[in-house]
Design a protein around this motif. Structure first.
Motif, PDB file in Angstrom:
ATOM      1  N   CYS A 100       3.347  -1.425   4.020  1.00  0.00           N
ATOM      2  CA  CYS A 100       2.835  -0.063   3.849  1.00  0.00           C
ATOM      3  C   CYS A 100       4.034   0.883   3.802  1.00  0.00           C
ATOM      4  CB  CYS A 100       1.911   0.315   5.007  1.00  0.00           C
ATOM      5  SG  CYS A 100       0.492  -0.789   5.198  1.00  0.00           S
TER       6      CYS A 100
ATOM      7  N   THR B  14      -6.824  -1.143   2.319  1.00  0.00           N
ATOM      8  CA  THR B  14      -6.925  -2.458   2.952  1.00  0.00           C
ATOM      9  C   THR B  14      -8.278  -3.092   2.680  1.00  0.00           C
ATOM     10  OG1 THR B  14      -5.408  -1.742   4.686  1.00  0.00           O
ATOM     11  CG2 THR B  14      -6.713  -3.710   5.125  1.00  0.00           C
TER      12      THR B  14
ATOM     13  N   GLY C 157      -5.139   4.276   4.232  1.00  0.00           N
ATOM     14  CA  GLY C 157      -4.775   2.920   4.630  1.00  0.00           C
ATOM     15  C   GLY C 157      -5.990   2.045   4.842  1.00  0.00           C
TER      16      GLY C 157
ATOM     17  N   ILE D  13       0.859  -1.185   0.000  1.00  0.00           N
ATOM     18  CA  ILE D  13       0.000   0.000   0.000  1.00  0.00           C
ATOM     19  C   ILE D  13       0.895   1.234   0.000  1.00  0.00           C
ATOM     20  CG2 ILE D  13      -1.708   1.334   1.307  1.00  0.00           C
ATOM     21  CD1 ILE D  13      -2.838  -1.234   2.377  1.00  0.00           C
ATOM     22  N   HIS D  14       0.623   2.155  -0.909  1.00  0.00           N
ATOM     23  CA  HIS D  14       1.458   3.356  -1.026  1.00  0.00           C
ATOM     24  C   HIS D  14       0.598   4.566  -1.362  1.00  0.00           C
ATOM     25  CE1 HIS D  14       1.187   3.313  -5.466  1.00  0.00           C
ATOM     26  NE2 HIS D  14       1.247   1.998  -5.340  1.00  0.00           N
TER      27      HIS D  14
ATOM     28  N   LEU E 269      -0.286   4.850   6.715  1.00  0.00           N
ATOM     29  CA  LEU E 269      -1.047   3.857   5.958  1.00  0.00           C
ATOM     30  C   LEU E 269      -1.151   2.557   6.753  1.00  0.00           C
ATOM     31  CD1 LEU E 269       0.488   4.423   2.401  1.00  0.00           C
ATOM     32  CD2 LEU E 269      -1.730   5.234   3.245  1.00  0.00           C
ATOM     33  N   ALA E 270      -0.068   2.199   7.443  1.00  0.00           N
ATOM     34  CA  ALA E 270      -0.088   0.985   8.256  1.00  0.00           C
ATOM     35  C   ALA E 270      -1.102   1.098   9.384  1.00  0.00           C
ATOM     36  CB  ALA E 270       1.311   0.720   8.814  1.00  0.00           C
TER      37      ALA E 270
ATOM     38  N   ALA F 170      -4.351   0.344   7.979  1.00  0.00           N
ATOM     39  CA  ALA F 170      -4.438  -1.088   7.701  1.00  0.00           C
ATOM     40  C   ALA F 170      -4.751  -1.873   8.968  1.00  0.00           C
ATOM     41  CB  ALA F 170      -3.134  -1.571   7.075  1.00  0.00           C
TER      42      ALA F 170
END
Length: 347
Positions: free
Chosen positions: A255, A240, A236, A198-199, A260-261, A264
């Motif tokens: 991530c 996800t 995020g 994920i970016h 973003l993490a 998630a």
């Protein structure tokens, strides 16, 4: 500047705030000598400087910054334009830069440019109009007009968060591509073969582009899935959710930003997906909360505060001692915590 005007400039009309003439009278020195002390001239005896300093303290004198800038052609200010203040990674960097500048008697002028290169160019022009003597910007991809302006004005500039020694401006930061490559290698060493990435948006962001490139290089032989989204917690969450409804669930999620993490982790929890038993999650930044999230986040620790100090220090050395600004590669490290583990058996 006329001495009477200098006196008046130190306070509002009718105030009793002392000026240069008052210091001269109190010390028995000439106005010119007092001015040399105020302007940090080198041809002043130590005892003379001590007399002036003592009188300034006794009389409550405060130098007028505008008058000093006119007389010395120095503002002792550095400008910084960063993408946002919403993420603590930038506030940590600015904290380091401001501390280093303050140590050398410099001030920091700050602007943000969340809308990309065009806005960054405009903000730089605005802070240059304030007389900044040096500049800090993020990354090495900028509006061509900005690079032309920096060159034409001979403005000492440092590009942060990236290391690109062949670039025309000095870069002080880390190798984003290599770090993403190492992150992917870490997940592969744990045994993961089904990995999603994920970016944030790649357009106008060379740091994200390099991280995606490094992740692809590190995933050679695999077929990772890439999800682009907004660079925030909501992004995020959204990415996800797409990942969970878009086919086979990966065993690991990389991530390329901690924010973003975080999103998630929230979305995986909402769907009852256990971390790391079902899916490992890895971030990138090591933000303040990463070590206390649920579970604590494995991530890449970036030396952002040190980067701030080094960028500011390099500009000060250039401005005060005419030293060239070298590009500098800063080290970063993988911090292993509880959000990553080998994939589930049979996965």
């Amino acid at each position: 500047m006329d001495d009477k005007r200098s006196d008046r400039a130190n306070g509002p009309r009718g105030s009793k705030r002392p000026g240069v003439r008052a210091i001269a009278k109190a010390t028995g020195l000439s106005v010119a000598t007092v001015s040399r002390v105020l302007n940090d001239a080198t041809n002043v005896r130590a005892d003379t400087r001590a007399r002036v300093t003592a009188a300034m303290r006794d009389l409550g004198f405060r130098p007028n910054p505008a008058a000093r800038a006119l007389s010395t052609n120095r503002t002792r200010t550095i400008g910084a334009v960063v993408p946002t203040l919403s993420h603590s990674i930038f506030t940590r960097f600015l904290d380091g830069a401001e501390q280093e500048l303050a140590r050398h008697g410099y001030a920091l002028v700050l602007a943000t440019a969340e809308l990309g290169r065009a806005q960054e160019f405009q903000r730089v022009k605005e802070i240059m109009n304030l007389g900044v003597e040096g500049l800090i910007v993020s990354g090495a991809t900028h509006d061509p007009g900005l690079l032309e302006l920096i060159s034409s004005q001979h403005l000492p500039t440092v590009c942060i968060s990236i290391y690109q020694p062949e670039f025309e401006l000095a870069t002080i930061g880390y190798d984003n591509e290599d770090l993403a490559f190492r992150a992917m290698g870490f997940l592969r060493e744990l045994g993961h073969r089904s990995i999603a990435v994920i970016h944030g948006p790649q357009e106008e962001n060379d740091r994200t582009q390099l991280r995606v490139k490094g992740a692809k290089r590190g995933a050679k032989g695999l077929k990772p899935r890439f999800f682009e989204t907004s660079l925030d917690v909501g992004g995020g969450v959204e990415a996800t959710a797409r990942m969970l409804t878009g086919g086979q669930r990966p065993t690991a999620l990389l991530c390329v930003s901690d924010v973003l993490a975080m999103g998630a982790l929230f979305e995986l929890s909402r769907h009852g997906v256990k971390v790391p038993e079902d899916v490992s999650v890895m971030g990138f930044d090591d933000l303040d909360w990463a070590g206390v999230s649920t579970p604590p986040l494995t991530t890449i620790r970036l030396p952002t505060k040190s980067m701030g100090r080094r960028a500011a220090g390099a500009l000060v050395e250039n401005l005060d001692h005419n030293k060239p600004i070298p590009s500098e590669l800063l080290d970063a490290e993988i911090v292993v915590r509880e959000s990553t583990a080998p994939p589930p058996k049979g996965a």
